[in-house]
Design an enzyme around this catalytic site. Structure first.
Site, PDB file in Angstrom:
ATOM      1  N   ALA A  14      19.896 -15.106 -11.788  1.00 18.97           N
ATOM      2  CA  ALA A  14      18.771 -14.182 -11.649  1.00 18.97           C
ATOM      3  C   ALA A  14      17.993 -14.029 -12.947  1.00 18.97           C
ATOM      4  CB  ALA A  14      19.268 -12.825 -11.163  1.00 18.97           C
ATOM      5  N   LYS A 157      30.235 -16.077   1.102  1.00 22.01           N
ATOM      6  CA  LYS A 157      28.911 -16.688   1.045  1.00 22.01           C
ATOM      7  C   LYS A 157      28.476 -17.209   2.411  1.00 22.01           C
ATOM      8  CE  LYS A 157      26.792 -16.877  -2.091  1.00 22.01           C
ATOM      9  NZ  LYS A 157      25.885 -15.872  -2.712  1.00 22.01           N
ATOM     10  N   SER A 197      31.397 -20.252 -13.346  1.00 18.71           N
ATOM     11  CA  SER A 197      31.205 -21.709 -13.449  1.00 18.71           C
ATOM     12  C   SER A 197      31.317 -22.175 -14.892  1.00 18.71           C
ATOM     13  CB  SER A 197      29.845 -22.106 -12.869  1.00 18.71           C
ATOM     14  OG  SER A 197      29.769 -21.778 -11.500  1.00 18.71           O
TER      15      SER A 197
END
Length: 341
Positions: A14, A157, A197
């Protein structure tokens, strides 16, 4: 479209999306859980064009929390969603925030009356839980294997994206929905927080992994993921889902890139990427935390193949080389103290 609402403004992807939008002249309203904490971080305030950035508070689980934030916005990037591998209560910590948050944001967009397009950050996790052996994965594939006990983050998700498409079918709002499905997102960060990640790369440099496993990932630079969202906003003919991933690197190839970037790091060296070792590691995975264990059992030794042609053709996307992104991610983590050299 001039004003874009971005949920989870302090997030890894974001914050880069905010930077991209500001650089292209947009006004941005970002939601955060705590405005004082966000202002203390101050990373967003230092972005070029930050005078066109407004931060407001909102909560994924509180109904109506995004209503005021969405007022007067032309578009919404819904990017806020929890990302964790090991959790005690997957329903409460992952699924509820992902699904309820998505529906709350979509409902706020309807109430605003001005929103023309919503771009949802989904994941490759919603496409597959276990890479199949018989075909290249595309946007037509759906993860049908994950559950609260098996890869619960993947499940969250998948459920959130399905809920979004059901909402579009049932409510038929005035805006359209575009979904971006990125794979392993890496790269430099605007904030000091270490995302999951990049943490995987950091762990490889610290001796966390016992050896080189039979794993592979589709890498994508965080700046490319941000760009994909903006292109999805700006492309009139954009439609449906977009698999967002560049090069595939095996763990061996990833370690080789890390070795060039950090020659003195404690990188894994023991070869565990052959069939007998893979079977052994799968057995050992039952002794690991549930999230790590289910991930290893569903991904070890699987051949990863996908086709990202749709996003290249329709949005004009190009991707940075994976080695370049890994190297820049590592340099950023060294600078922020996440990796000691």
């Amino acid at each position: 479209m001039t004003r874009v609402l971005i949920t989870g403004a302090m997030g890894f992807i974001a914050s880069h999306a905010i930077a991209d939008l500001l650089a292209h002249g947009y006004d941005v309203r970002g939601t955060v859980r705590s405005r004082p904490k966000a202002l203390l971080e101050a990373a967003l305030a230092r972005l070029p064009g930050a005078e066109r950035l407004e931060l407001v508070e909102a909560d994924l689980l509180r109904e109506g929390s995004f209503d005021k934030a969405a007022q007067g916005c032309d578009a919404v990037f819904h990017m806020a969603s929890p990302y964790a591998v090991n959790v005690k209560d997957p329903q409460r910590e992952l699924v509820d925030p992902a699904v309820k948050g998505t529906l709350n944001v979509l409902q706020a967009a309807v109430k605003a009356g001005s929103v023309k397009r919503v771009v949802l950050t989904s994941s490759f996790a919603a496409i597959t839980d276990e890479p199949p052996a018989d075909h290249y994965l595309t946007e037509s594939d759906w993860n049908g294997k994950s559950s609260l006990k098996r890869n619960p983050y993947y499940f969250s998700k998948t459920e959130a994206e399905k809920a979004a498409w059901r909402f579009m079918d049932s409510v038929k709002p005035a805006f359209d929905l575009i979904v971006i499905n990125p794979f392993l997102v890496i790269g430099p960060s605007y904030t000091r927080a270490l995302n999951e990640s990049n943490k995987m790369l950091a762990d490889m440099t610290k001796g966390v992994y016992p050896g080189v496993l039979a794993l592979a990932w589709g890498f994508v630079d965080v700046r490319d993921v941000a760009r994909a969202h903006v292109l999805a906003l700006e492309t009139p003919g954009a439609t449906g889902r977009y698999l967002c991933a560049g090069e595939i690197l095996s763990m061996r190839q990833t370690v080789n890139v890390l070795r060039k970037a950090l020659p003195n790091a404690k990188l894994p060296w023991l070869p565990l990427n052959y069939s007998f070792a893979t079977t052994l590691v799968k057995l050992i995975s039952f002794t690991q935390p549930s999230g790590v264990g289910s991930y290893l059992r569903s991904h070890l030794g699987r051949r990863l193949r996908y086709d990202s042609g749709k996003i290249r053709r329709e949005l004009g996307m190009t991707f940075r080389p994976a080695a370049e992104s890994i190297t820049e991610a590592v340099a950023d983590m060294v600078a922020k103290g996440h990796i000691k050299v």
